[in-house]
Structure formats: structure tokens, C-alpha cells
Scaffold this active site. Structure first.
Site, mmCIF file in Angstrom:
data_model
loop_
_atom_site.group_PDB
_atom_site.id
_atom_site.type_symbol
_atom_site.label_atom_id
_atom_site.label_comp_id
_atom_site.label_asym_id
_atom_site.label_seq_id
_atom_site.Cartn_x
_atom_site.Cartn_y
_atom_site.Cartn_z
ATOM 1 N N GLN A 94 -21.819 -21.470 17.791
ATOM 2 C CA GLN A 94 -22.414 -22.615 17.101
ATOM 3 C C GLN A 94 -23.938 -22.574 17.206
ATOM 4 O O GLN A 94 -24.641 -23.232 16.454
ATOM 5 C CB GLN A 94 -21.892 -23.938 17.685
ATOM 6 C CG GLN A 94 -20.421 -24.185 17.360
ATOM 7 C CD GLN A 94 -19.894 -25.507 17.873
ATOM 8 O OE1 GLN A 94 -18.890 -25.535 18.581
ATOM 9 N NE2 GLN A 94 -20.526 -26.624 17.532
ATOM 10 N N ARG B 189 -16.773 -33.202 18.994
ATOM 11 C CA ARG B 189 -17.146 -34.075 17.882
ATOM 12 C C ARG B 189 -17.863 -35.324 18.391
ATOM 13 O O ARG B 189 -17.484 -36.457 18.097
ATOM 14 C CB ARG B 189 -15.931 -34.454 17.063
ATOM 15 C CG ARG B 189 -16.348 -34.653 15.609
ATOM 16 C CD ARG B 189 -15.232 -34.570 14.642
ATOM 17 N NE ARG B 189 -15.810 -34.530 13.295
ATOM 18 C CZ ARG B 189 -15.249 -33.957 12.257
ATOM 19 N NH1 ARG B 189 -14.094 -33.370 12.367
ATOM 20 N NH2 ARG B 189 -15.830 -33.973 11.083
ATOM 21 N N CYS B 190 -18.919 -35.071 19.116
ATOM 22 C CA CYS B 190 -19.622 -36.178 19.749
ATOM 23 C C CYS B 190 -20.956 -35.686 20.238
ATOM 24 O O CYS B 190 -21.072 -34.564 20.699
ATOM 25 C CB CYS B 190 -18.758 -36.668 20.900
ATOM 26 S SG CYS B 190 -19.597 -37.061 22.414
ATOM 27 N N GLU C 25 -19.902 -36.492 13.262
ATOM 28 C CA GLU C 25 -19.211 -36.957 14.470
ATOM 29 C C GLU C 25 -18.794 -38.411 14.405
ATOM 30 O O GLU C 25 -17.883 -38.833 15.117
ATOM 31 C CB GLU C 25 -20.158 -36.831 15.666
ATOM 32 C CG GLU C 25 -20.636 -35.462 15.876
ATOM 33 C CD GLU C 25 -21.663 -35.444 16.959
ATOM 34 O OE1 GLU C 25 -21.802 -34.405 17.581
ATOM 35 O OE2 GLU C 25 -22.316 -36.471 17.199
HETATM 36 N N1 PCD Z 1 -24.115 -34.770 5.346
HETATM 37 C C1 PCD Z 1 -24.470 -35.372 4.139
HETATM 38 N N2 PCD Z 1 -25.258 -36.509 4.157
HETATM 39 C C2 PCD Z 1 -25.642 -37.024 5.338
HETATM 40 C C3 PCD Z 1 -25.263 -36.443 6.543
HETATM 41 C C4 PCD Z 1 -24.513 -35.288 6.511
HETATM 42 O O1 PCD Z 1 -24.084 -34.895 3.078
HETATM 43 N N3 PCD Z 1 -26.400 -38.128 5.363
HETATM 44 C C5 PCD Z 1 -23.323 -33.540 5.336
HETATM 45 C C6 PCD Z 1 -24.179 -32.393 5.866
HETATM 46 O O2 PCD Z 1 -24.940 -31.792 4.970
HETATM 47 C C7 PCD Z 1 -23.138 -31.466 6.504
HETATM 48 C C8 PCD Z 1 -22.098 -32.450 6.987
HETATM 49 O O3 PCD Z 1 -22.238 -33.637 6.193
HETATM 50 O O4 PCD Z 1 -22.608 -30.634 5.545
HETATM 51 C C9 PCD Z 1 -22.227 -32.749 8.506
HETATM 52 O O5 PCD Z 1 -23.578 -33.046 8.780
HETATM 53 P P1 PCD Z 1 -24.104 -33.520 10.197
HETATM 54 O O6 PCD Z 1 -23.538 -34.837 10.567
HETATM 55 O O7 PCD Z 1 -25.563 -33.342 10.220
HETATM 56 O O8 PCD Z 1 -23.420 -32.514 11.239
HETATM 57 P P2 PCD Z 1 -23.719 -30.951 11.464
HETATM 58 O O9 PCD Z 1 -24.726 -30.801 12.523
HETATM 59 O O10 PCD Z 1 -23.884 -30.284 10.200
HETATM 60 O O11 PCD Z 1 -22.301 -30.511 12.013
HETATM 61 C C10 PCD Z 1 -21.921 -30.755 13.340
HETATM 62 C C11 PCD Z 1 -20.707 -31.692 13.349
HETATM 63 C C12 PCD Z 1 -20.079 -31.657 14.713
HETATM 64 S S1 PCD Z 1 -21.028 -31.935 16.018
HETATM 65 C C13 PCD Z 1 -18.764 -31.469 14.861
HETATM 66 S S2 PCD Z 1 -18.107 -31.412 16.397
HETATM 67 C C14 PCD Z 1 -17.815 -31.293 13.714
HETATM 68 C C15 PCD Z 1 -18.471 -31.862 12.449
HETATM 69 O O12 PCD Z 1 -19.759 -31.267 12.364
HETATM 70 N N4 PCD Z 1 -17.446 -29.912 13.572
HETATM 71 C C16 PCD Z 1 -16.894 -29.529 12.370
HETATM 72 N N5 PCD Z 1 -17.698 -31.524 11.295
HETATM 73 C C17 PCD Z 1 -17.010 -30.344 11.238
HETATM 74 N N6 PCD Z 1 -16.438 -29.994 10.072
HETATM 75 C C18 PCD Z 1 -15.762 -28.832 9.996
HETATM 76 N N7 PCD Z 1 -15.179 -28.515 8.822
HETATM 77 N N8 PCD Z 1 -15.641 -28.003 11.046
HETATM 78 C C19 PCD Z 1 -16.206 -28.300 12.240
HETATM 79 O O13 PCD Z 1 -16.114 -27.481 13.245
HETATM 80 MO MO1 PCD Z 1 -19.887 -31.078 17.886
HETATM 81 O O14 PCD Z 1 -21.128 -31.573 19.035
HETATM 82 O O15 PCD Z 1 -20.049 -29.412 17.850
HETATM 83 O O16 PCD Z 1 -18.642 -31.286 19.159
#
Ligand code: PCD
Length: 806
Positions: free
Chosen positions: A237, A384-385, A760
Site C-alpha cells: 500500500q 478501513r480506519c 473509511e
Molecule cells: N473519492 C471521491 N470523492 C471524495 C473522496 C474520495 O470521489 N470526496 C474517491 C477517491 O478518489 C478514491 C476513493 O473515493 O477513488 C477513496 O478515496 P479516499 O477516501 O481518499 O481513500 P484512499 O486513500 O484512496 O483509499 C484508502 C481507503 C482505505 S484506508 C481503505 S482501508 C479501503 C478504502 O480505501 N481499502 C479499499 N476502500 C477500498 N476500496 C477497495 N476497492 N479496496 C480497498 O482495499 Mo486503510 O487505512 O488501508 O485500513
């Protein structure tokens, strides 16, 4: 003007710029199975590496004998910690300031820990050889309960830290203690509690879970001994960070390391950190001189490469009788497993958990986090935070419901009463953040009106009465959640990763014919950057998005960036993209002025070119200007049309949202059915409404999974439960509820295009909405708090404990 001349609106539509529901360009290859993932890579002479892993959660390793394995035809090498010591890589630094074993060095600290790395001609031989490596263990007492970590007689997990009473984040108070992190005003908060009309206190646990992306973690390392160059393809990432770390650890100069993240099959935070598999593949390629591939299987991924949450939050709120909150006190016991390998910005041992005052105007607050070691896998990632924001949102959103219950107030009304008011922005929170913008009241009222909140409450009341009369066995819960996110790490003054400031970057090159290649320091794992980044550029420089190619993930070509996680790409790289595009537009203006023989100040921008003010017929399109930039650059102006921008954001962005979950629960079976789920998100300026909707659907599905069943559990001997998809809940289309989405737009005042992150948000706001729905359903039976995850068994058990089974 003849009929063929496009109107202004037509020219604008042709760009498919910001605000357009542009179809995802990357999906052309993904939906045809033509994506190129790490495991698709096949290099000449490539061999395969795989791990011998510990069956024990805590044991001494007294002997490793690889002689039988090495006799197996096709086995090339077996690496152990002793081999890695030769290159100073038996241990590696973690992002959190701790050190972590790459391969077991004298002991193991969690089940499935990496003990030896077998390199063989193919995966099958490697797997057979693993069985032939003989390892002798001497079992040690196992510690899986974080509440017992700091007991006087708790087993010593980390003899390497023996006597080290100063950790990366201050003093350690016990052999299994990692850090104490304290924020806020303790005395002032105590006073608020002593003067309060009402107080509530609850231990709210957010269980251990795992991001479990479809594609597991994997890499191919290839050392070219002739050139002295290392190339690593991997599921990264943050590819640039991996390059810097690889250089620091291996002492190979950074310009001789090429890191490439090809297509990634989901990240969700799991692919931020550096894992033993990467280090061992690199070392193995250096040793053998051939490319080495390492691909985790599902169980390895679930049981060893990171985890998420495992926060145990003792939450106290002080309030007046009318519901006005006056103080918040939270103590967190954070279970970090065997090594502190949490993926947070370096100075933040508990991430941004201090956003825990949420959307409410707490005059004072105090937070204390204690991190402890246990015999569990390391690597707390931001699933996702944005670095522990989801834990914080769950903590305060459950807390507000519990307070509402004690006060006999409606939970939505209690929230509205305490919201930060629109005129208070930029708002300084009691725990140190400056919220950039928000209009919580408008969002909440829109949400309540849309779902018919008051009618639902009336229906719930009637249902409860019917239940009490014995006419039905079904109860109804309404989950309210109003969250504030904090995304866009982040100002270099407070965020870095191993010393590298958390900025991001974009490079844009306009070719002579007016098409574009652009590269960013971010890396999409499915988010759709190839689509959305082109939309920002299209709007800024008036070239159709279809003529703009977006490339990410190759550290040789992309400008240095800190990668994609914590919903930082839009707040940080999104800003860099807009600013690089504006540099191009500024230069284009000078060229256009020359072409039209006017002063550049007499020109104005119009959709896709510059025109003379008051004389719109005299205009040059961006395409014409691009040609001129290469064909006949005006004197004194450098040829070419390209720009780079490195952007250090002045602040984070603070998206927010109002989520409502309506749930029907059968008390006899514990089965909970989500009748409605409504999510209103405010992420400021919206780049692509269709992608936003997809992001919200995906994040809500993960929130549903986490709240309703997904869990990594350990038994007392440290066996990891839930390490396969037989036990770890991954919802399919069958279980997943229907999502209703909505939005308001409150732009970020400091972001060049006003955009905030969104990826997120649905996970952050979704989990409390589900959990509050379950808890709300059981309230009238005398319950205050039922711990997650709310699978049918636990709901059934809760109903039983409350006497609802009759
Ligand atoms: N957007 C729009 N408008 C606004 C904002 C935003 O349209 N106002 C869009 C953009 O451009 C991109 C999306 O929506 O395409 C997202 O963005 P953002 O909120 O800035 O974010 P980024 O930095 O790009 O990415 C990161 C995130 C995270 S943190 C996570 S866990 C998850 C989510 O992203 N992962 C994933 N989502 C998703 N989807 C998919 N399909 N796969 C994946 O793996 Mo961490 O801290 O790493 O735990």
C-alpha cells in the site's frame, strides 16, 4: 457559430471531470480477469519460499534441524534466525518503535510465528520440505488475556526487553507493558465528573479482527548481483516506504532498489506494514541469486500478518440532567500481541484515538491508553480506519447511547443537543484536534427525516408492548450513529513514518498532442484512483479524463509518496494533483497569452482553454497550447508542459456522517435481520459520486461483518480460532443488507478542491450503527451493553441472560 460547435455544457461534459459518475477505467481489465497481480508474475529461474511456523503460542525453540529437508530434491536453502544474524536481519524495526523477530530467535511468541524459511524449486516441494524441518520446542506459560498482562506473576514475554524500563513512547511499568499514552486534562475532567448530575461508565470492547483482503500478502524479490540492483514486486500500500525501509535494512543504496506494486486485490490496511515474508524473500534472493516468490495462504494471512482492533475501552461520560455532556474519560487497554508492530504514524502509539470526543462539544476530556504484550500475532493495522478512529467512534457512539438510556432521552436528540455547532468550526477539540469544517445538524435532520425516525420509534414502542404481552417473539432495534472521521495524514509537523514526513505527490506531463500521463505517490488497491485522479486533472486543465493516464506503484517512475491508507489519498495526493495541474494551467496561460498576443492578465480560463476577457471567440484550447509548448515555445519560456507537486497538508480533513440501522431480532434464535440501513456521508467536494457510493457499500459491508460476527479469537493455550473462512465471517451477497446512501456537501476549507476522504467512513460509522441497533433492541429488557461481535449465538445468549427466553 455553426451547429457543430459544442456548447459550453457539452465541452464540460466531454471532460468527465469532477462530479461526474465516470465509469471505472480500471474495471475494463479487472472484470475480464486481465489484472496483473503479484502472483501473476513469472520470472525466469524463479523459486518459491515458504515458512515453517510454530504450533505453539509461547515456547522456547531449542533446536532447528533442516538436514532432512535439505536432502529433498528441489530444496535450495533453509533460512533460520542464525542465517539472518549474519546480515543483521534476524530482527527488524517496527513502525511503532519496537523490534520484531523476522524468524524465531530462541523463542516464539504466537501461534504460527515464522520459524524458518524454506526455499525450493516450487511451492509444492517447499511445502513438503516444511514438514521435514525438525524443530524442538519447550512450551512456556501462555498469556492471551490482556487484562492479565500486567499481573505481577504474568509470564515474561519479551526477555529481549529485560530491564528496559524506557520504551519508544515513554516509561514502561511492567515487563509486559509497552507504553502509556495520556492526552487531555486529568484534573479538569475529574472536576467535571465530581460536579456532574449524571455519570455513566461501561467497559466497551472492540474485539480483535482482521482486514482479510481477497488477495493475501505476497512478493517477488529479485537480486541482480551483476548490477547490484534489487527489484521487489509486492502487495504494498506504500511502495516508496518499503523501498526506503529495504534500503535502510539491507544497506543497498536506495537508487538501486526498485519497488513495484502491481494491481492489488484489496488492502484494507493489511498491506501497509513490512512482514517477515518480504525480508526473507529478499535475503533468499540475495543468497541464491535467483528471484524468490512468497505468497501467503489464507490461514497464514489471518493468523500472522497483522490484526485489527483489540481495544478494551473503559468509557465514562459526565453530563447535566438536561443531557449536556460535561466531561469524557476513557481508559484503553490495547492488546498489541507479541511485538508492537502497529502501523500508525511513528509518534502516535494509539493512532488518532484521541478523536474519541467524536462529534460532540465536550468541554473537557481525558484519555489514557496502555499498550500491552500478549501471545498473539503482532501488527495492529488500521482496518478501513484512520489509525484507531473506528475504535474511537465505536467508543463514543456506544457511550452516547448508554448515556441517553440513563437519562431516558432519545439517543438522536441527545446527540443533536451536544453536536459541535456550525459556527464553532474550525473547532478545537478537548483532546487536541482542529476540526476543519462540518454541519452536523443539517446532516442529522436530513437523515432522520429521510428514514422517518420518529415513526420508527413509535413502531418500536408498539412492538415492545406486543412483546411484553407475549404476542410476538421479535424485537426491534434502531441504531443511531453520528461519526466524525479524521483523515489525510498528515501535516508533516505531526505525522511521519520512520522519520519520513507524511506528504504526498503528483507529477503530470502533458504530451504535444494534448494527452497526459500522470503519476502519484499513492497506490490504489481497488479504490479507483486511475478513474478519479484523471477527473481532478480533467477539471483543472481542461483535457478529457479519457486522455489522461494515471500510473501508480512503480517507485522508479512515481514521485515519492507515502502511499494509500487512512483515507489519505484524496486529502493529500488529491491536493497535490490539483496543485500540479494548476502549475500547468499557469504556464499554459503564459503560452496562450503569447499565442493570442495579449497580456496573460487579459485572459480568463473557460472549461478547456483560455479566452480573452470580453472576447470569448479569441481563445486557445489546452490542446492547442500543449502543441505550442513543444512546437513553438515562446521566447523566455521553457519548452514542454509538465509539473510536479509535493503537498504537505496544513491539517487533516474531517468527514462525517449520520447512519441509521433498523433491525429485527428473533429472540429465540438470535437471528438479526437488518431491515434498513441508511448512510448519509459528507466528504466535502465529491469527485466521483458513483465511486463514493461503491466505497460506502464496501465499507458498510465490512462494518456489517465486523459488528455481526467477524472475529480472531484465541483459546487459553493461544490457539488462534477463526483463522480460516470456515470460521471467519465474510459476508456474501446473501447475508449483506441493502444499503441506502445519501449525502450533504461541506467542503474542506483548506483543501484546494474542498475534498475530504470517504473510503473509511462507512466502516467507522457503520460498526456503531449495527451494534447500537442490537443494543437498542434489548434496552427495554434491562440491558445496557452487549459486547460485539453480535453473531446469532451471542445474541441468543444475551436474550437468555436477560430472561427473554421465558
Ligand atoms: N473519492 C471521491 N470523492 C471524495 C473522496 C474520495 O470521489 N470526496 C474517491 C477517491 O478518489 C478514491 C476513493 O473515493 O477513488 C477513496 O478515496 P479516499 O477516501 O481518499 O481513500 P484512499 O486513500 O484512496 O483509499 C484508502 C481507503 C482505505 S484506508 C481503505 S482501508 C479501503 C478504502 O480505501 N481499502 C479499499 N476502500 C477500498 N476500496 C477497495 N476497492 N479496496 C480497498 O482495499 Mo486503510 O487505512 O488501508 O485500513
Amino acid at each position: 457559430m455553426n451547429d457543430m460547435t459544442p456548447t459550453r455544457e457539452q465541452r464540460e461534459a466531454a471532460l468527465e471531470g469532477m462530479g461526474c459518475k465516470r465509469k471505472r477505467v480500471e474495471d475494463i481489465r479487472f472484470t475480464q480477469g486481465k489484472g496483473q497481480y503479484v502472483d501473476d508474475l513469472k520470472l525466469p529461474g524463479m523459486v518459491f519460499g515458504d515458512f515453517v511456523r510454530s504450533p505453539y503460542a509461547h515456547a522456547k525453540v531449542t533446536k532447528i534441524d533442516a538436514s532432512e529437508a535439505l536432502k529433498l530434491p528441489g530444496v535450495i536453502a533453509v533460512l533460520t534466525a542464525e542465517d539472518l544474524k549474519g546480515v543483521n536481519l534476524a530482527w527488524m524495526p517496527t513502525l511503532a518503535g519496537d523490534v520484531q523477530m523476522v524468524l524465531a530467535d530462541g523463542k516464539v511468541l504466537y501461534q504460527n510465528q515464522e520459524v524458518a524459511f524454506v526455499v525450493a524449486e516450487n511451492r509444492y516441494i517447499a511445502d513438503d520440505a516444511i514438514q521435514l524441518v525438525e524443530v524442538e520446542y519447550e512450551e512456556l506459560p501462555v498469556l492471551t488475556d490482556p487484562f492479565k498482562s500486567l499481573d505481577e506473576d504474568a509470564p515474561v514475554l519479551r526477555p529481549d526487553l529485560d530491564g528496559k524500563m524506557e520504551g519508544a513512547h515513554g516509561p514502561r511499568k511492567h515487563h509486559n507493558h509497552i507504553f502509556t499514552w495520556e492526552v487531555g486534562d486529568k484534573d479538569e475532567t475529574s472536576r467535571a465528573f465530581s460536579e456532574a448530575d449524571v455519570t455513566v461508565k461501561e467497559m466497551i470492547s472492540y474485539h480483535r479482527t482482521h482486514p482479510s483482503p481477497l488477495e493475501t500478502c505476497q512478493c517477488v524479490a529479485s537480486m541482480d548481483k551483476v548490477k547490484g540492483e534489487l527489484t521487489v514486486w509486492g502487495t504494498f500500500q506504500a511502495p516508496h516506504v518499503i523501498r526506503t525501509v529495504a534500503s535502510l535494512l539491507s544497506t543497498i543504496p536506495e537508487h538501486k532498489i526498485h519497488v513495484i506494486a502491481p494491481d492489488i486485490g484489496g488492502g484494507f490496511g493489511n498491506k501497509v506494514g513490512a512482514y517477515p515474508g518480504y525480508i526473507c524473500s529478499i535475503v533468499a534472493s540475495i543468497v541464491t541469486g535467483v528471484p524468490v516468490k512468497w505468497v501467503e495462504d489464507r490461514m497464514e494471512n489471518l493468523s500472522t500478518t497483522s490484526f485489527a482492533r483489540d481495544y478494551h475501552m473503559t468509557t465514562e461520560i459526565a453530563a447535566k440532567n438536561d443531557g449536556t455532556v460535561t466531561g469524557l474519560k476513557v481508559h484503553v487497554l490495547a492488546d498489541h500481541g507479541g511485538f508492537d508492530a502497529c502501523a500508525d504514524p511513528s509518534k502516535w502509539p494509539a493512532g488518532f484515538f484521541n478523536i474519541v470526543t467524536g462529534s460532540y462539544d465536550f468541554p473537557t476530556a481525558h484519555l489514557e491508553v496502555d499498550g500491552v504484550y500478549t501471545n498473539k500475532a503482532p501488527g495492529g493495522v488500521a482496518y478501513r480506519c484512520s489509525f484507531r478512529v473506528t475504535e474511537a467512534a465505536y467508543c463514543i457512539e456506544r457511550g452516547m447511547d448508554i448515556l441517553a438510556q440513563k437519562l431516558g432521552m432519545d439517543p438522536a436528540d441527545l446527540r443533536i443537543k451536544n453536536f459541535v455547532k456550525p459556527e464553532q468550526f474550525p473547532y478545537q477539540s478537548a483532546l487536541g484536534w482542529e476540526y476543519d469544517s462540518g454541519d452536523y445538524h443539517t446532516a442529522m435532520h436530513k437523515a432522520m427525516d429521510t428514514i422517518g425516525y420518529r415513526e420508527l420509534r413509535a413502531e418500536q414502542k408498539a412492538k415492545q408492548e406486543a412483546f411484553n404481552r407475549g404476542e410476538t417473539r421479535e424485537i426491534m432495534g434502531i441504531g443511531v450513529s453520528f461519526f466524525t472521521e479524521i483523515v489525510g495524514a498528515g501535516p508533516s509537523k505531526n505525522c511521519d513514518i520512520l522519520g519520513v514526513a507524511m506528504f504526498d505527490s503528483a507529477e503530470i506531463r502533458v504530451h504535444p498532442t494534448g494527452s497526459v500521463i500522470s503519476r502519484m505517490g499513492t497506490k490504489s488497491q481497488g479504490q479507483g484512483h486511475e478513474t478519479t485522479w484523471a477527473q481532478i486533472i480533467a477539471t483543472e486543465i481542461g483535457i478529457p479524463a479519457d486522455d489522461i493516464m494515471v500510473e501508480e506503484g512503480d517507485t522508479d517512475t512515481a514521485p515519492y509518496g507515502l502511499g494509500t491508507y487512512g483515507s489519505r489519498s484524496t486529502p493529500v495526493a488529491g491536493a497535490a494533483i490539483a496543485l500540479a495541474a494548476r502549475k500547468i494551467r499557469n504556464k499554459a496561460q503564459m503560452i496562450a497569452a503569447h499565442m493570442l498576443e495579449v497580456s496573460e492578465y487579459d485572459l480568463e480560463w473557460d472549461v478547456d482553454g483560455f479566452q480573452v476577457k470580453g472576447n470569448p471567440q479569441a481563445r486557445k484550447s489546452m490542446k492547442e497550447i500543449a502543441w505550442a509548448a513543444y512546437h513553438a515555445p515562446p521566447q523566455g519560456i521553457e519548452p514542454g508542459l509538465e509539473a510536479v507537486s509535493y503537498y504537505d497538508p496544513p491539517n487533516m480533513t474531517y468527514p462525517f456522517g449520520a447512519y441509521f440501522c433498523v433491525m429485527d431480532i428473533d429472540v429465540d434464535t438470535g437471528v438479526a435481520k437488518t431491515r434498513r440501513f441508511y448512510a448519509l456521508d459528507d466528504c466535502g467536494t465529491r469527485i466521483n459520486p458513483m465511486i463514493i457510493e461503491g466505497q460506502v457499500h464496501g465499507g458498510l459491508t465490512e462494518a456489517f461483518a465486523i459488528a455481526m460476527g467477524q472475529e480472531i479469537r484465541y483459546d487459553e493455550t493461544g490457539n488462534v480460532m477463526g483463522a480460516s473462512f470456515m470460521d471467519f465471517f465474510i459476508p456474501t451477497a446473501v447475508e449483506t443488507p441493502h444499503w441506502e446512501t445519501d449525502h450533504t456537501v461541506t467542503p474542506s476549507p483548506h483543501h484546494p478542491i474542498g475534498a475530504k476522504g470517504v473510503g473509511e467512513s462507512p466502516n467507522v460509522g457503520g460498526v456503531p450503527a449495527f451494534s447500537n441497533a442490537v443494543n437498542d433492541a434489548f434496552q427495554f429488557l434491562g440491558s445496557t451493553h452487549i459486547q460485539m461481535p453480535h453473531d446469532a449465538w451471542r445474541i441468543w445468549q444475551a436474550a437468555k441472560d436477560l430472561g427473554a427466553h421465558g
